[in-house]
Design an enzyme around this catalytic site. Structure first.
Site, PDB file in Angstrom:
ATOM      1  N   VAL A   1      20.229 -18.823-106.263  1.00  0.00           N
ATOM      2  CA  VAL A   1      20.223 -19.002-104.810  1.00  0.00           C
ATOM      3  C   VAL A   1      20.757 -20.384-104.434  1.00  0.00           C
ATOM      4  CG1 VAL A   1      18.788 -19.054-102.735  1.00  0.00           C
ATOM      5  CG2 VAL A   1      18.330 -17.372-104.513  1.00  0.00           C
ATOM      6  N   CYS A   2      20.354 -21.395-105.185  1.00  0.00           N
ATOM      7  CA  CYS A   2      20.815 -22.759-104.916  1.00  0.00           C
ATOM      8  C   CYS A   2      22.340 -22.864-105.010  1.00  0.00           C
ATOM      9  CB  CYS A   2      20.184 -23.736-105.900  1.00  0.00           C
ATOM     10  SG  CYS A   2      18.390 -23.811-105.830  1.00  0.00           S
ATOM     11  N   THR A   3      22.907 -22.193-105.993  1.00  0.00           N
ATOM     12  CA  THR A   3      24.356 -22.251-106.175  1.00  0.00           C
ATOM     13  C   THR A   3      25.077 -21.651-104.978  1.00  0.00           C
ATOM     14  OG1 THR A   3      24.101 -22.159-108.575  1.00  0.00           O
ATOM     15  CG2 THR A   3      26.259 -21.554-107.696  1.00  0.00           C
TER      16      THR A   3
END
Length: 219
Positions: A43-45
């Site tokens: 998700v962060c990416t």
């Protein structure tokens, strides 16, 4: 935890672009600090890649961007290459720095830990916090998402537009407002002053008879 309107804490930290002192780094700009649970996470990416894509829009608004993750600088630099590849952009490095908060000192200080999501070592993950800070170094907005929910950065652009407009004009922005939509005249503006400041103002008729829904074209 920082309250709205308070001066955002100053700090010195290592980042993927070297050591910074936060207030000096902000300078006279607006700034957004957005935190992440960990490097090399899915998700962060997607979030960091979206910020790469929207970078020019934030730049047009005079907003500096800085991320934070509880991994070291070398990890940030390696992860940045993945982010750029996922964003399908041609650049050598991320267009914004990532703070290294390995000891979770900033995460604790700023109230950014997610108690329900933990690393394999059992440490709480950093939540997805968003802080918008004005040129006066005061906190203008904060949002805290759990680690499992990605953010909407188009919404953050909309919020920046509202914050920058309402910082200088005597208006507020109504529900679902977008740049260019009508605004609301502040309740603190008297009827006479409103007529002078907003000659195209329209007052909505309500059962109460109270004239508090006052619309005006965006100043």
């Amino acid at each position: 935890m920082v309250n709205l309107g308070e001066v955002f804490p100053n700090f010195t930290a290592s980042t993927s672009e070297g050591t910074i002192t936060f207030h000096d780094w902000i300078g006279d700009s607006w700034a957004i600090l957005f935190s992440h649970p960990a490097d090399y996470t899915p998700v962060c990416t997607t979030e960091l890649a979206r910020v790469v894509k929207l970078g020019p829009e934030f730049k047009k608004r005079g907003v500096k961007l800085i991320a934070l993750s509880c991994d070291d600088v070398e990890s940030h630099k390696g992860w940045g290459k993945d982010v750029i590849a996922f964003a399908d952009c041609k650049m050598d490095k991320l267009p914004y720095p990532i703070i290294a908060d390995e000891k979770r000192e900033l995460a604790v200080k700023l109230g950014m830990l997610d108690p329900d999501e933990r690393t394999k070592e059992g440490l709480p993950l950093t939540a997805r916090a968003v802080f918008i800070i004005g040129p006066d170094k005061k906190l203008k907005l904060s949002i805290l998402y759990p680690a499992t929910t990605g953010r909407n950065f188009n919404e953050l652009l909309r919020v920046v537009d509202s914050l920058q407009l309402t910082a200088t004009k005597k208006v507020a922005t109504p529900v679902d407002w977008q740049q260019g939509d009508s605004c609301m005249v502040l309740p603190t503006v008297s009827k006479d002053e409103a007529a002078k400041l907003f000659p195209k103002m329209e007052v909505k008729s309500l059962p109460s008879g109270k004239e508090y829904l006052r619309y005006t074209p965006q100043p």
